[in-house]
Design a protein around this motif. Sequence first.
Motif, PDB file in Angstrom:
ATOM      1  N   LEU A  99      -3.603  -2.593  -0.540  1.00 47.40           N
ATOM      2  CA  LEU A  99      -3.352  -3.492  -1.671  1.00 47.40           C
ATOM      3  C   LEU A  99      -3.746  -2.841  -2.992  1.00 47.40           C
ATOM      4  O   LEU A  99      -3.150  -3.150  -4.039  1.00 47.40           O
ATOM      5  N   ALA A 100      -4.730  -1.941  -2.969  1.00 50.92           N
ATOM      6  CA  ALA A 100      -5.124  -1.238  -4.188  1.00 50.92           C
ATOM      7  C   ALA A 100      -3.981  -0.365  -4.712  1.00 50.92           C
ATOM      8  O   ALA A 100      -3.822  -0.201  -5.930  1.00 50.92           O
ATOM      9  N   THR A 101      -3.184   0.181  -3.803  1.00 53.56           N
ATOM     10  CA  THR A 101      -2.020   0.968  -4.225  1.00 53.56           C
ATOM     11  C   THR A 101      -1.062   0.104  -5.039  1.00 53.56           C
ATOM     12  O   THR A 101      -0.567   0.519  -6.107  1.00 53.56           O
ATOM     13  N   VAL A 102      -0.804  -1.106  -4.560  1.00 57.02           N
ATOM     14  CA  VAL A 102       0.057  -2.040  -5.296  1.00 57.02           C
ATOM     15  C   VAL A 102      -0.613  -2.445  -6.604  1.00 57.02           C
ATOM     16  O   VAL A 102       0.026  -2.484  -7.669  1.00 57.02           O
ATOM     17  N   ALA A 103      -1.905  -2.759  -6.547  1.00 49.41           N
ATOM     18  CA  ALA A 103      -2.636  -3.212  -7.729  1.00 49.41           C
ATOM     19  C   ALA A 103      -2.625  -2.156  -8.834  1.00 49.41           C
ATOM     20  O   ALA A 103      -2.459  -2.480 -10.019  1.00 49.41           O
ATOM     21  N   ASP A 113      -5.624  -0.805 -18.567  1.00 49.67           N
ATOM     22  CA  ASP A 113      -6.451   0.374 -18.320  1.00 49.67           C
ATOM     23  C   ASP A 113      -7.127   0.319 -16.949  1.00 49.67           C
ATOM     24  O   ASP A 113      -7.568   1.345 -16.442  1.00 49.67           O
ATOM     25  N   GLN A 114      -7.238  -0.877 -16.376  1.00 53.36           N
ATOM     26  CA  GLN A 114      -7.945  -1.055 -15.111  1.00 53.36           C
ATOM     27  C   GLN A 114      -7.273  -0.272 -13.985  1.00 53.36           C
ATOM     28  O   GLN A 114      -6.066  -0.355 -13.785  1.00 53.36           O
ATOM     29  N   ARG A 115      -8.088   0.515 -13.258  1.00 53.85           N
ATOM     30  CA  ARG A 115      -7.626   1.181 -12.052  1.00 53.85           C
ATOM     31  C   ARG A 115      -8.622   0.871 -10.939  1.00 53.85           C
ATOM     32  O   ARG A 115      -9.820   0.729 -11.185  1.00 53.85           O
ATOM     33  N   TYR A 116      -8.138   0.773  -9.717  1.00 50.68           N
ATOM     34  CA  TYR A 116      -8.954   0.348  -8.591  1.00 50.68           C
ATOM     35  C   TYR A 116      -9.254   1.534  -7.689  1.00 50.68           C
ATOM     36  O   TYR A 116      -8.345   2.301  -7.345  1.00 50.68           O
ATOM     37  N   PRO A 117     -10.517   1.711  -7.286  1.00 46.87           N
ATOM     38  CA  PRO A 117     -10.881   2.843  -6.429  1.00 46.87           C
ATOM     39  C   PRO A 117     -10.135   2.815  -5.105  1.00 46.87           C
ATOM     40  O   PRO A 117      -9.602   1.785  -4.685  1.00 46.87           O
ATOM     41  N   ALA A 118     -10.174   3.942  -4.411  1.00 46.51           N
ATOM     42  CA  ALA A 118      -9.423   4.067  -3.162  1.00 46.51           C
ATOM     43  C   ALA A 118     -10.053   3.288  -2.025  1.00 46.51           C
ATOM     44  O   ALA A 118      -9.354   2.887  -1.093  1.00 46.51           O
ATOM     45  N   THR A 119     -11.368   3.068  -2.058  1.00 51.53           N
ATOM     46  CA  THR A 119     -12.034   2.366  -0.970  1.00 51.53           C
ATOM     47  C   THR A 119     -12.675   1.083  -1.469  1.00 51.53           C
ATOM     48  O   THR A 119     -13.075   0.977  -2.632  1.00 51.53           O
ATOM     49  N   HIS A 120     -12.787   0.128  -0.554  1.00 56.20           N
ATOM     50  CA  HIS A 120     -13.398  -1.150  -0.929  1.00 56.20           C
ATOM     51  C   HIS A 120     -14.881  -0.980  -1.239  1.00 56.20           C
ATOM     52  O   HIS A 120     -15.417  -1.663  -2.125  1.00 56.20           O
ATOM     53  N   ARG A 121     -15.552  -0.099  -0.549  1.00 50.76           N
ATOM     54  CA  ARG A 121     -16.968   0.133  -0.839  1.00 50.76           C
ATOM     55  C   ARG A 121     -17.163   0.541  -2.296  1.00 50.76           C
ATOM     56  O   ARG A 121     -18.074   0.043  -2.984  1.00 50.76           O
ATOM     57  N   ASP A 122     -16.308   1.452  -2.785  1.00 49.75           N
ATOM     58  CA  ASP A 122     -16.434   1.894  -4.173  1.00 49.75           C
ATOM     59  C   ASP A 122     -16.119   0.754  -5.142  1.00 49.75           C
ATOM     60  O   ASP A 122     -16.747   0.648  -6.205  1.00 49.75           O
ATOM     61  N   TYR A 123     -15.157  -0.079  -4.793  1.00 42.96           N
ATOM     62  CA  TYR A 123     -14.841  -1.209  -5.673  1.00 42.96           C
ATOM     63  C   TYR A 123     -15.999  -2.200  -5.724  1.00 42.96           C
ATOM     64  O   TYR A 123     -16.346  -2.721  -6.801  1.00 42.96           O
TER      65      TYR A 123
END
Length: 247
Positions: A99-103, A113-123
């Motif tokens: 879902l982060a890829t879509v987000a 400007d918001q970008r979401y990390p590749a892993t949920h732990r990092d988010y």
Amino acid sequence: MNANVRIRQQTSKAAEERVAAYDWDGLGTDLDAYGCAVLEKLISPEECESIAGLYLHEEHFRSHIIMARHGFGKGEYRYFKYPLPDLIGGLRTALYPHLATVANAWSERMGNDQRYPATHRDYLELCHEAGQTRPTPLLLQYREGDFNCLHQDLYGDLAFPIQVAVLLSEPGRDFTGGEFVLTEQRPRMQSRAEVVPLRQGDAVAFAVHNRPVQGTKGNYRVSLRHGVSRIRSGHRHTVGIIFHDAR
């Protein structure tokens, strides 16, 4: 390694394999086109019954909300506390990267400007640094006459733009009515409603707040809300998997 840690790792791996089996290109296309996508049979009937059965056991939850007291509709829900049940935690971790890829694509298209990390732990680390430390996955319970008003689940400055809800009850057997509803407001246009049919164990991934739509002059932003129509009879349980933590 103790037995509990080993079980959590096995559950997490099983969740990753289960989630990876879906056609994520197709699901991403549906999210782009409609603001939602259905993951059929994400969890088994036995798992549905096990999760729904947690509702009466307060030790799994951090708070209990009676919706009518807050003007949210009629019904009730409980927020899970950490550590989450293994299946819920495993699915939350496994679903997030897809879902982060879509987000991230949505953020770029909307000029954010918001970008979401590749892993949920990092988010979650970003959430916790922002003071958002309370878990948000929740278990909802509806009875005859209950409903959930159209709303958006935003709990702080950081809010992941896609959420997942899993239907734990079987329509026609456990309840009637109670359809999942998504509405979309486009600029200077009437609202559009999407009613999403689900069976027991099916999940719907959907836009929480905003998403981009391609127009004749480029991308523009639309606003979405979600809810549940009136329960005509029976009982309906749903688990909501929200990816950001709350203040």
